[in-house]
Design a protein around this motif. Sequence first.
Motif, PDB file in Angstrom:
ATOM      1  N   LEU A 750       0.818  -1.213   0.000  1.00 49.79           N
ATOM      2  CA  LEU A 750       0.000   0.000   0.000  1.00 49.79           C
ATOM      3  C   LEU A 750       0.851   1.263   0.000  1.00 49.79           C
ATOM      4  N   ASP A 751       2.139   1.133   0.356  1.00 52.35           N
ATOM      5  CA  ASP A 751       3.035   2.289   0.386  1.00 52.35           C
ATOM      6  C   ASP A 751       3.805   2.479  -0.911  1.00 52.35           C
ATOM      7  N   ALA A 752       3.401   1.785  -1.975  1.00 53.51           N
ATOM      8  CA  ALA A 752       4.145   1.875  -3.237  1.00 53.51           C
ATOM      9  C   ALA A 752       4.209   3.300  -3.756  1.00 53.51           C
ATOM     10  N   ASP A 753       3.089   3.989  -3.793  1.00 50.91           N
ATOM     11  CA  ASP A 753       3.076   5.374  -4.305  1.00 50.91           C
ATOM     12  C   ASP A 753       3.892   6.294  -3.408  1.00 50.91           C
ATOM     13  N   LYS A 754       3.850   6.038  -2.122  1.00 50.81           N
ATOM     14  CA  LYS A 754       4.624   6.851  -1.181  1.00 50.81           C
ATOM     15  C   LYS A 754       6.114   6.683  -1.437  1.00 50.81           C
ATOM     16  N   VAL A 755       6.525   5.435  -1.687  1.00 50.73           N
ATOM     17  CA  VAL A 755       7.937   5.166  -1.978  1.00 50.73           C
ATOM     18  C   VAL A 755       8.343   5.837  -3.284  1.00 50.73           C
ATOM     19  N   ALA A 756       7.472   5.808  -4.280  1.00 54.72           N
ATOM     20  CA  ALA A 756       7.783   6.435  -5.572  1.00 54.72           C
ATOM     21  C   ALA A 756       8.049   7.924  -5.410  1.00 54.72           C
ATOM     22  N   TRP A 835       9.034  -4.487  -8.087  1.00 59.64           N
ATOM     23  CA  TRP A 835       8.254  -5.607  -7.532  1.00 59.64           C
ATOM     24  C   TRP A 835       7.061  -5.122  -6.702  1.00 59.64           C
ATOM     25  N   ARG A 836       7.191  -3.950  -6.090  1.00 59.42           N
ATOM     26  CA  ARG A 836       6.072  -3.437  -5.290  1.00 59.42           C
ATOM     27  C   ARG A 836       4.842  -3.205  -6.164  1.00 59.42           C
ATOM     28  N   ARG A 837       5.058  -2.530  -7.306  1.00 62.32           N
ATOM     29  CA  ARG A 837       3.911  -2.208  -8.169  1.00 62.32           C
ATOM     30  C   ARG A 837       3.309  -3.465  -8.792  1.00 62.32           C
TER      31      ARG A 837
END
Length: 888
Positions: A750-756, A835-837
């Motif tokens: 769920l934190d993929a966009d935050k990491v981006a 891999w997150r996305r």
Amino acid sequence: MELFFLLLLVVLMAFALGSGFPVAFALPGSAILTIGIAAGAGALFGTGADAYFSHGSAGQWLSAGVTNFRGIYWEAERDTLIAIPLFVFMGIMLQRSKIAEDLLVTMARLFGPVPGGLGISVVFVGALLAATTGIVGATVVAMGLISLPAMLRNNYSVPLATGTIAASGTLGQIIPPSIVLIILADQLASAVDQAGSLRQSLYKANTGELSMPSDFSVVSTSAGEMFLGAFLPGLVLVGLYMLFILGFALMNPKAAPAVHEEGTFTRKFAVKVVITLVPPLSLIFLVLGSIIAGIATVNQAGAIGAVGAMIMAGYRLRDGEKGAYTPAIIGIIALLGLAVVISFIGAVNIKLIQTSQDLLGLVLAVIAVSLLMIAIFWSGWRTLKLEDTLRGVMVETAKTTSLVFIILLGAAMLTSAFRAFGGEELVKEFLQGLPGGFWAQFLIVMLVIFILGFFLDFIEIAVVVVPIVAPILLADPSANVTAVWLGVMIGLNIQTSFLTPPFGFALFYLRGVAPAVVKTIDMYKGVIAFIGLQLIALAIVGLYPQLVNYLPNRSTLLSETAPPPKNPRLQYCMETLVYEDFQQNGSSILAAIDKAESVDMSYLPKDIQKDMAKGFEKAREALPLMKEIRSAEEAVNAAAGDYRPVHREVRALERDARRVDEHIAELEVVVRRSGDNGIYTQAQGDRAQAKIDGLTAERDALLAQIPAEWEDIYGKFSTIQKAETKARQTYRRTVDQAYEPILELKAILLDADKVASFEADMEALKTEIPQLEPKAAVDAIAALRSKVGEAEGTSDIRKGLSDARKIMRSKTPNAEEAIAKVDVSIAALKEDLEWRRKAAAEILPALQSYDGAIIDSIGLRQQRRLPNDMALDVASCLSGHRDISLSF
């Protein structure tokens, strides 16, 4: 000699109360006199002023009562007593403004056509007044002046009429808000602390374990919980009163005839009913509803009640005049405005104004609060100017509150004196020595309180008896009763003190306003049936503790501050419910595990793959482990049948032996301090040694009665019991290990966009580093590193930033090397995002589906709070009393 001074204390108190001496001075006076006499006798005839005290000194015990009371009253966490003047003010204001009178007249007309309708209306109004005033004297006088003449005019039986009025007036003692419930909550708060220590000591003495499991601890109570606990028993009592009157009227119509009045059921009368009934009901809803919903504390609810009563008095004192309802209408509009603001905009905080919507909410809230203040001050001005109502109410409130607090202070001193002479230990020894265990002790205490109600007021009983007996009853693990249940039971019992002759205060109040045609003997006859109904209600609540415990448990588990599902007190009930869920849905849970495990996770990092594989394995183990718990529980129950009698016998013998050991230890002090250089004479030392020898023989005789096979019996049962404990601990550990990987992976995906979003920050950091001083660069890198750490699973990404910070913090900072390390973090971020996305698109939906299948079973302990439906089931389960004595 201690027993002599204990008897002297009781005799002095009884003499002072019996001679009509004010209670507020009889209680502390008897304590001070007894302690003074004991100190003087010790100085003259003993070894010193402290000779005749079981422990401590005369000075300590003289100051103990005041010190204890002051500590309770000023302790920030226990400010419950502040609610007393607020509720007293509310009750007297409603009484002085004749709102109670309106209720009686209107309800009498409404219920009149029903057989026994006038009596039922008195009970109904008594319940309403109890929920708004809680003042017995005022309620009985009001109903006696208004309803008694009407009932006599309509040929009601005199005993029935007087008994109904007197009994209905006492409902304020059990229906919240009630002063006696507030006092009991305060007294029980201290009792719970003592009971907790007693139970901990008992557990240590019996098992040898240093710490007791927290789910065995004694649960405290508060005034709010007491109000919730007493609500249903109060309704039970009201229902019993009404059913009795209706049944009496049906069997003997001439003694309680229906009253038909012309023109009753008209539109004008319907409006009158609404105007008369709705405001008190609204006030009850605001006061009790705010407590039940967790919006307000008891003190805050008391303030709401006091303000609401003043607003109601404001329009009632100008009844029939133009603009009488204007302040009340303004207040209602203000409250509705605040409700709208909170519903659509949320909580308003002047320090957190960020958007135009926040500003609009603040403006609307200020307008609504201003209107409410206008309504309050306007109504207050009316009550001040009209009939000098406000001044009279304030004076009566001050008198009543002062009386309560002076009695509390005197009772604290009396209780200290009682303990000074070992009275508490005597009561403890007597109760624990009774055959029949807890319920025999409880019945004796209830009987004593009932008998004391013939002679003492409810406050004296609550503040003198409860601190002495409550710790003993609450500490008993066999019944394991809750403090709120014990408080409500005592409250119901104390309520009878208003009706029991010769000093039934409700009878005195009614006698003062009843016409001469009403004989005192008729009043005594009338209350007998209602005393019986109160005892029936007491038995019902005793047999069904859920009537008391359910609402407090429900309120606690549904509140925003509800304990998390990992709370030890909830585990037993949760596991019972989860077992039932496994029985019904076990196959679907296993299918969900298989389906989730079949999802391709090969591209996830190795450590996450390993954690998820272990999580699925543990999830499969949960179902058979729950069956092991049930099997172990059944084994304990099967073994308990034969073990319980032996256990009870041995623990009683060991308890008596420990008590003898305590006496021996006290006498050994006398022996050590006797002789030429001691504070005791040699003769006293010799007598103490002789007593020690006798007590030692007594102790040895007690221990000799323990069956020779006890150790073997205890060992076998302990093994079975430990197997159940181990099964529960293994299950809890397993489900935690099964569900934690799911929570972690969900958070990571769920934190993929935050990491981006961190990539742009890192690129900007690369530009900033050469331009900054080393210290400033270190701070900038550290700030970004902390920001990246807010996202789940970013340890690999942060590694490069950590290295960059280390370089810039070294003796030879190098910007280029630091930038290179930031590039390492950027590369790790891009690899991580890949891999997150992909997993967020492919794995996350399956993971959420799996989570939904196990969240209320395997994943239950990891939730922030129980789901509402399960919270209700757990509240119901916790409401019974569970015997835990075999663990002691």
